[in-house]
Design a protein around this motif. Structure first.
Motif, PDB file in Angstrom:
ATOM      1  N   ARG A 664       0.883  -1.214  -0.009  1.00 28.22           N
ATOM      2  CA  ARG A 664       0.034  -0.123  -0.097  1.00 28.22           C
ATOM      3  C   ARG A 664       0.614   1.569  -0.297  1.00 28.22           C
ATOM      4  NH1 ARG A 664      -3.942   1.776   4.712  1.00 28.22           N
ATOM      5  NH2 ARG A 664      -3.936   3.955   4.444  1.00 28.22           N
ATOM      6  N   GLU A 668       1.157   3.927  -3.007  1.00 26.35           N
ATOM      7  CA  GLU A 668       1.045   5.651  -2.892  1.00 26.35           C
ATOM      8  C   GLU A 668       2.508   7.085  -2.928  1.00 26.35           C
ATOM      9  OE1 GLU A 668       0.131   6.436   0.854  1.00 26.35           O
ATOM     10  OE2 GLU A 668      -1.852   5.051   0.741  1.00 26.35           O
ATOM     11  N   ASP A 669       3.659   5.869  -2.513  1.00 27.70           N
ATOM     12  CA  ASP A 669       4.027   6.703  -2.694  1.00 27.70           C
ATOM     13  C   ASP A 669       5.703   6.138  -3.269  1.00 27.70           C
ATOM     14  OD1 ASP A 669       6.593   8.733  -2.619  1.00 27.70           O
ATOM     15  OD2 ASP A 669       6.571   8.452  -0.289  1.00 27.70           O
TER      16      ASP A 669
END
Ligand code: ADP
Ligand code: MG
Length: 698
Positions: A664, A668-669
Motif C-alpha cells: 500500500r 502511494e509513494d
C-alpha cells in the motif's frame, strides 16, 4: 573528541561516553552490535520471565527445557579430564535442589555468590543425575525472595564477560534520557492495521515490562517494522527489475516445448502446469526473470526446468544448468539425456574432470552460440567457459551456492545479454515464509506429488532391535539391493556420547555387516575421495554406504532401498525427510526408512510427525515451529534477510500484514519521497545498506 561535561546524551552518542561503560565494556558491547546509545535502546529482550513461567525444581526431568528460580547453597570450580574448567553451583527452591553446570566459565565464580538467588533457564541434562545447563541466567541478588516478586523479568541477549544483569543495568540507567528522543515514523494506519503501539510506547514496554502482554505488544511493533522493511525492499527490488526491461522477451513458439510435452510418458501434475505457466510468463516478459522454483524431493522440478530450457532453445538461446557437485551435474546430464532423447537433444556436460579434449570441444560449441543445454558445476562459469548466447541460467540446490557464484552466473560477465535466472530448491517451505525470505524473487511452488510414487515404509525401532534391523538390511543386500546407514557425527565427542560414523563403521564392518562391501563417507573427506565413494555406490560396487549427512542432497541410486538412520533425534525433521527422499526412487522396489535408537518422549513426539507424513511441506512447517529457522536458513543460506526481533515463522500473520502494508505505501509513494515518509525512508536506509541503491536520494 570527548564531549564537554554535561553535553546532552543523544541517540547518536557512542557507547564509550555512557555512564558505566569503559573501554572494556565498549568492546564487549561491540560484539552485540551495540555502538551507539540508539543501538543500546534497540537492544531488546529476546525473552521474558514471570512467575507464571517458573517451574518447581523438584519436578524437573531430564530432557525438560525449563525456567527455575533458586538460591545458591554451594558452588565451586571443577576441573575435567580434558582441562576444561566447569563452574558448578547447587541451587535450591522450596521444592528441592539441583546441580547447575557452566562448562568453560570458571570466572562465574566471581559473579555468583553463596545465597544469591538465580533465575535460570535452559535444558535439564543427565550428568551424574539431573543437571541444569543454563542457556540464560539472571542474578536476582543476595537473599532475593525466591520468586520473581510479581515482576516480569526481561532477558537480554548477552555475551561472554557481559551478563544480562549488566546489560539490563546499562539500559535502565539511560532509558529516561533516551526515550523522549524517540519519535514514531511509521504512518498511524500501519500501527492500527498491525495492532501495535507507537515506537516510544513500545520501547518503554519492552524495557520496563509491566505485564507480559504489554511487553509482547511492544516487541511486535519492532518485529512489524523489520518485516515491513524487508517487504518494502523486496517489492522495490522487483519494481525496479520490472522497470529496467533489460531481459530477453522470449516468444512462446510451442515448438520444442509442445513436442516435449507430447513425448512425456506421463501427464504433468496441476502444480507442474501452474509452475510452467508462471515461468513461461516471466520469460516472455521483457524484464529479467529471477524466480525460485521450490518443491519437495520427487515433486518433479526437473521436468519443469526442462520446459524453461526448451523455451530458451527454441528462441535460439543457450541454457546453463548448474549443480553444486560434479556427481549431481552428471546425474542431471543423464536424466536430461533420457528426457530429451525423443527430441534428439543431447546436453553438454562440462565438469572439471572431463578431459581437456572434451572440454575444448564443448567450449567451441558454447562459443559458436548454437542453441544448447550445458550442464555442469561452477566450472560452467569459470574463466574460459564462454557462452556466446546464454539466455537462461538454471541453478539447482540454490542454497548451496554463494551469492557471488549466483551473481557471476546471472551476470554472465562481459556478455551483452542478461540471462533469465531460475533457482531451484528442494527445501519445501510454506508460501508465506517463502515470500518473506525470497520476496525479491518470483516464487513458484510445486506442492503436489506426481502420482504413482511408491510410499517409503517408515519405522522407528529401539536400540534393542539393532540385531534384527541389520538382519533385515542383510536380507535386502542378499536380494541385490543397497543400503545407506547414516550417523549424525563424524568424530566421537566426549560430551555428546554418540556413536560416530567412523567408530560405527569399524564396528559394522567387523560385526553386523561382515563380508559386505561397505564404505565410509563423511564431510571431512577430500572432495575427490567423496566423489569416488559415491560413484562406486552408484555403480553398485558397494552394498552399504555408511555416511554422515553429506548424502542429504546426494545422488539418485534407484537400487538403494534402505535408509537406516541412527540417533534420529539428532536430526531436524526436514533433514530426515531429505534423507528419506534418497530411497524409493527405483522402479517399483519397496523401500524402507528405519530410524534406530532409544529416543526420549519429547523426541518421540517430534519424530511422530515424520513417521506419519511424507508431505515435505507439512514436515517443514512442524520443523520450523519446533526448531526455528536455523536448519533451513543456516549460515550457508546466504542472500536471505536476517531478523533481530521478528521470527518469520511465529510472526507469519504479522508478516502478511506487513506485506500488505508495504504494497500500500509503495503504491502511494513508490520512492518514499513524501515528507510524511521521509523519516521512515531514512530509517530504512540506516537499517539496510542495500536500500541505499534503491532509494537513491535526489
Ligand atoms: P525433484 O527434482 O523435484 O526431486 P524429479 O524432477 O527428479 O523431482 O522427479 C522425480 C521423478 O518423478 C522422476 O523420475 C520424474 O521423471 C518423475 N515425474 C516427474 N513429473 C511427473 C509426473 N507428472 N507424473 C509422473 N512422474 C513424474
Ligand atoms: Mg531434482
Amino acid at each position: 573528541m570527548t564531549p564537554a561535561a554535561g553535553a546532552r546524551l543523544t541517540l547518536e552518542t557512542p557507547v564509550t561516553y555512557l555512564k558505566g561503560v569503559g573501554r572494556r565494556r565498549a568492546e564487549l558491547l561491540k560484539r552485540l552490535n551495540i555502538f551507539t546509545a540508539r543501538d543500546l535502546l534497540f537492544h531488546i529482550p529476546h525473552r521474558y520471565e514471570d512467575a507464571s513461567t517458573v517451574q518447581q525444581i523438584a519436578k524437573l526431568r531430564v530432557g525438560d527445557d525449563a525456567t527455575v528460580i533458586g538460591k545458591v547453597i554451594s558452588k565451586g570450580i571443577l576441573p575435567t579430564r580434558k582441562g576444561l574448567r566447569v563452574f558448578q553451583a547447587v541451587v535450591q527452591d522450596a521444592s528441592g535442589l539441583i546441580e547447575v553446570g557452566w562448562p568453560g566459565q570458571p570466572w562465574l565464580d566471581r559473579q555468583i555468590n553463596q545465597d544469591d538467588v538465580l533465575l535460570l533457564s535452559g535444558p535439564v541434562r543427565f550428568f551424574h543425575g539431573r543437571q541444569f545447563a543454563p542457556r540464560e541466567w539472571v542474578n536476582l541478588g543476595k537473599d532475593a525472595d525466591g520468586t520473581s516478586g510479581g515482576r516480569v523479568l526481561s532477558v537480554y541477549p548477552a555475551t561472554e564477560g557481559m551478563s544480562v544483569k549488566v546489560i539490563r543495568g546499562l539500559i535502565e540507567a539511560h532509558l529516561d534520557v533516551l526515550l523522549p528522543q524517540v519519535e514514531e515514523y511509521l504512518p498511524a494506519w500501519m500501527l492500527t492495521d498491525a495492532g501495535v503501539p507507537s515506537l516510544p510506547v513500545a520501547l518503554a514496554a519492552v524495557h520496563r515490562p509491566v505485564s507480559l502482554a504489554s511487553a509482547l505488544a511492544g516487541r511486535n511493533r519492532l518485529a512489524y517494522e523489520e518485516l515491513l522493511f524487508v517487504h518494502i525492499l523486496h517489492r522495490r527490488a522487483r519494481q525496479l527489475a520490472a522497470e529496467k526491461r533489460d531481459g530477453i522477451a522470449y516468444v512462446n513458439k510451442r515448438e520444442l516445448t509442445s513436442r516435449f510435452r507430447e513425448a512425456l510418458p506421463f501427464q504433468l501434475t496441476k502444480a507442474q502446469v501452474r509452475c510452467v505457466r508462471e515461468i513461461v510468463a516471466d520469460m516472455c516478459s521483457d524484464s529479467r526473470m529471477h524466480r525460485l522454483l521450490q518443491g519437495d524431493v520427487g515433486a518433479g522440478k526437473t521436468v519443469v526446468a526442462v520446459f524453461a530450457a526448451l523455451l530458451a532453445m527454441e528462441n535460439g538461446y543457450q541454457v546453463a544448468i548448474m549443480a553444486p557437485t560434479e556427481l549431481l551435474a552428471e546425474q542431471h546430464a543423464r536424466t536430461l539425456d533420457k528426457l530429451l532423447a525423443p527430441l534428439g537433444i543431447i546436453p553438454v556436460l562440462i565438469t572439471g574432470s572431463r578431459s581437456a579434449k572434451e572440454r575444448k570441444l564443448a567450449a567451441t560449441r558454447l562459443e559458436s552460440g548454437e542453441p544448447l543445454i550445458a550442464v555442469g558445476t561452477h566450472a560452467l562459469v569459470a574463466d574460459g567457459t564462454k557462452f556466446a548466447k546464454l539466455g537462461l541460467a538454471i541453478i539447482d540446490e540454490q542454497h548451496r551456492f554463494g551469492v557471488d557464484q549466483r551473481r557471476i552466473l546471472s551476470e554472465a560477465r562481459g556478455a551483452a545479454i542478461k540471462p533469465d535466472v531460475l533457482l531451484m530448491s528442494a527445501t519445501p517451505i510454506p508460501r508465506s515464509l517463502a515470500l518473506t525470505m525470497y520476496g525479491d524473487l518470483g516464487v513458484s511452488v510445486l506442492d503436489e506429488r506426481p502420482p504413482g510414487r511408491e510410499p517409503v515404509t517408515t519405522a522407528l525401532r529401539p536400540e534393542s532391535a539393532h540385531g534384527k534391523v541389520f538382519a533385515f538390511v542383510n536380507r535386502q543386500i542378499d536380494a541385490g539391493r543397497q543400503a545407506y546407514v547414516v550417523y549424525p557425527l563424524v568424530e566421537e565427542s566426549e560430551k555428546v556420547q554418540l556413536k560416530a560414523a567412523t567408530t560405527a563403521f569399524e564396528e559394522l564392518t567387523s560385526g553386523a555387516l561382515k563380508g559386505r562391501r561397505v564404505a565410509l563417507l563423511h564431510g571431512k573427506m577430500p572432495a575427490d575421495e567423496k566423489d569416488a565413494v559415491m560413484r562406486s555406490f552408484r555403480d553398485g560396487s558397494l552394498d552399504v554406504l555408511v555416511a554422515t549427512t553429506v548424502i542429504e542432497v546426494g545422488i539418485d541410486v534407484p537400487n538403494a532401498t534402505v535408509m537406516l538412520i541412527e540417533h534420529p533425534e539428532r536430526f531436524g525433521l526436514s533433514q530426515l525427510h531429505q534423507m528419506r527422499g534418497r530411497v524409493g526412487r527405483g522402479a517399483g522396489l519397496e523401500s524402507y526408512c528405519i530410524l534406530l535408537g532409544d529416543v526420549g518422549e519429547e523426541a518421540m513426539n517430534r519424530l511422530q510427525v515424520f513417521l506419519d507424513s511424507e508431505d515435505g511441506f507439512e514436515i517443514a512447517r512442524e520443523d520450523l515451529r519446533l526448531r526455528g529457522m536455523g536448519d533451513l536458513f543456516g549460515e550457508r543460506q546466504s542472500g536471505v534477510p536476517t531478523f533481530r526481533v521478528a521470527d518469520p515463522i511465529k510472526d507469519e500473520e504479522l508478516s502478511e500484514v506487513a506485506r500488505v502494508g508495504a504494497e500500500r505505501i509503495l503504491a502511494e509513494d513508490p520512492e518514499l519521497k513524501r515528507p510524511a515518509h521521509k523519516m521512515m525512508q531514512q530509517m530504512l536506509v540506516r537499517g539496510y545498506g542495500r536500500a541505499l541503491e534503491m532509494f537513491r536520494v535526489g
